[in-house]
Design an enzyme around this catalytic site. Structure first.
Site, short mmCIF file in Angstrom:
data_model
loop_
_atom_site.label_atom_id
_atom_site.label_comp_id
_atom_site.label_asym_id
_atom_site.label_seq_id
_atom_site.Cartn_x
_atom_site.Cartn_y
_atom_site.Cartn_z
N ILE A 31 -8.01 -4.81 12.83
CA ILE A 31 -6.93 -4.84 11.82
C ILE A 31 -7.34 -4.23 10.50
O ILE A 31 -6.53 -4.05 9.60
CB ILE A 31 -6.38 -6.28 11.59
N ASN A 186 -6.33 -4.71 -1.99
CA ASN A 186 -7.21 -5.87 -1.80
C ASN A 186 -6.50 -7.21 -1.97
O ASN A 186 -7.15 -8.23 -2.20
CB ASN A 186 -8.42 -5.78 -2.74
N ASP A 199 -11.43 -9.88 -0.53
CA ASP A 199 -12.59 -9.04 -0.86
C ASP A 199 -13.20 -9.34 -2.23
O ASP A 199 -13.77 -8.45 -2.85
CB ASP A 199 -12.22 -7.55 -0.77
N1 ADE Z 1 -7.11 -7.12 6.95
C1 ADE Z 1 -8.27 -7.37 6.35
N2 ADE Z 1 -8.46 -8.68 6.22
C2 ADE Z 1 -7.37 -9.30 6.74
C3 ADE Z 1 -6.95 -10.65 6.87
N3 ADE Z 1 -7.70 -11.64 6.43
N4 ADE Z 1 -5.77 -10.89 7.43
C4 ADE Z 1 -5.01 -9.86 7.85
N5 ADE Z 1 -5.34 -8.59 7.76
C5 ADE Z 1 -6.52 -8.30 7.22
#
Ligand code: ADE
Length: 320
Positions: A31, A186, A199
Site C-alpha cells: 500500500i 504524510n 511518519d
Molecule cells: N500507507 C502508508 N501507511 C499507511 C497506513 N498506516 N494506512 C494506510 N495506508 C498507508
C-alpha cells in the site's frame, strides 16, 4: 558493519511489551513505498483487546537494507512508543523485531493519504487557485473507498481536516516530538474521515537529496520547509507550524500543488521579499488569516498548535 553489530542493535531495542508473534500476522498487498522500505496491508490476530482480527499496516525495510536503514526503522519504533496514542496520530500496535525481518505494525488508515483523497473528492468544476497541475501520481496505491458515500468535500469538511491535523500536531509537540516533514502526503485518512499524522518517527537525514529531489509527481519537499529550516537546518515546533501553513493551503485547495511556478532554488528569495501563496477562492478570510500567521517569516510571530486548534474550534463550533 558486521552481522554481529546489527543483531546487537536489534537486541538493544527488544521490548517484550511490544513484540507481536509473527504467526498471528498475515501480510497482504503493498500500500505504500518509501525510499527506505515498504508498507503492506495486513491482518493481525488478537492485537487489540476489543476485536479478534484487525486490519493493520505493516512497515518493513527492503530485503537488502543496510544496518543503518534497519536502525532507522527501530528508531521510528521507539519514537512511536514514546509518543503514545492520540486520535489524530497513527498509533503503534506492535512490532516484530526478533527472528526475522523487522516490522512495525501500525494503525491502518482505510482512505489512504490525505493529498490523494482531497484530489479524488474535489467538487466537479472546482477551479484551482492560479496554478497548473501536474499529472496524477502513477505510483499511488488506490485505496478502496467504494463505501465512502461522499462525492465531494465541502469547505467545512476541509476546515475540519485542518482542525484534526492541528490537534494531532498539538499532541505531538506536547510529547516533545518535532515532525520535520508535515505535508498532506504524510497525513492519512482513517474510518469516519479522521485525519491522522503519519511518519512522525522518521529520522530525517538532512544531507540527503530527498528535500531537493522532485517527487514522482513533480512536488519538491523544500516547499513545505520554513526559511530557517531551509537555510540553517533549524527545525523546531515553529518550523512545523510553517509546514502546517502549506498543509492547510493544500487542504483548502483540495490537494493543490504549492508554488507550481517557483523553483526550489528561487524559493528562499521569493519568500524573503514577502511573497506567499494566494487565498484559495473557497477559503474564508478568518481561515486564510490563520494560515498567513503560520507562514510569518519571523518564527516568534507564528502561533502554537494550541492557539491554531483553539482558533479553528472557535470558527467551527463558536466561542465557548
Ligand atoms: N500507507 C502508508 N501507511 C499507511 C497506513 N498506516 N494506512 C494506510 N495506508 C498507508
Amino acid at each position: 558493519p558486521t552481522e554481529g553489530t546489527i543483531s546487537t542493535i536489534i537486541s538493544s531495542y527488544y521490548d517484550d511489551q511490544c513484540e507481536f508473534s509473527r504467526e498471528n500476522l498475515s501480510i497482504g498487498h503493498l500500500i505504500g513505498k518509501g525510499a527506505f522500505g515498504f508498507v503492506y496491508q495486513g491482518i493481525a490476530k488478537n492485537i487489540k483487546a476489543e476485536e479478534k482480527v484487525t486490519t493493520v499496516a505493516v512497515k518493513t525495510v527492503r530485503d537488502d537494507a543496510t544496518s543503518e536503514e534497519i536502525e532507522n526503522l527501530l528508531k521510528e519504533l521507539s519514537v512511536m512508543k514514546m509518543v503514545g496514542k492520540h486520535i489524530n496520530i497513527i498509533s503503534l500496535l506492535g512490532c516484530c523485531t526478533q527472528g526475522g525481518q523487522v516490522m512495525l505494525i501500525v494503525e491502518y488508515a482505510k482512505y489512504g493519504n490525505l493529498r490523494d483523497y482531497l484530489r479524488r473528492k474535489r467538487p466537479p468544476g472546482h477551479v484551482l487557485s492560479g496554478s497548473f497541475e501536474q499529472d496524477e501520481n502513477d505510483e499511488s496505491y488506490k485505496p478502496d473507498d467504494s463505501d465512502d458515500l461522499i462525492h465531494s468535500l465541502s469547505t467545512i469538511d476541509l476546515i475540519l481536516f485542518c482542525l484534526h491535523t492541528a490537534a494531532g500536531m498539538e499532541y505531538l509537540h506536547s510529547k516533545k516530538c518535532i515532525h520535520r516533514d508535515l505535508a498532506a502526503r504524510n497525513v492519512l485518512l482513517a474510518e469516519n474521515r479522521v485525519c491522522k499524522i503519519a511518519d512522525f518517527g522518521l529520522a530525517r537525514d538532512l544531507t540527503q537529496t530527498y528535500y531537493y529531489r522532485k517527487q514522482t509527481d513533480g512536488r519538491v519537499p523544500v516547499k513545505w520547509m520554513s526559511p530557517e529550516a531551509l537555510f540553517d537546518r533549524k527545525f523546531s515546533t515553529k518550523s512545523d507550524v510553517w509546514s502546517y501553513a502549506i498543509l492547510a493551503w493544500e487542504i483548502m485547495t483540495y490537494g493543490g500543488t504549492p508554488y507550481p511556478s517557483t523553483s526550489a532554488e528561487k524559493l528562499f528569495d521569493y519568500l524573503k521579499v514577502g511573497n506567499r501563496m494566494a487565498q484559495p477562492s473557497n477559503c474564508p478570510n478568518e481561515i486564510f488569516q490563520l494560515i498567513e500567521s503560520c507562514w510569518a517569516f519571523k518564527e516568534t510571530l507564528r502561533p502554537t498548535f494550541t492557539q491554531i486548534s483553539e482558533n479553528l474550534r472557535r470558527y467551527l463550533y463558536g466561542s465557548s
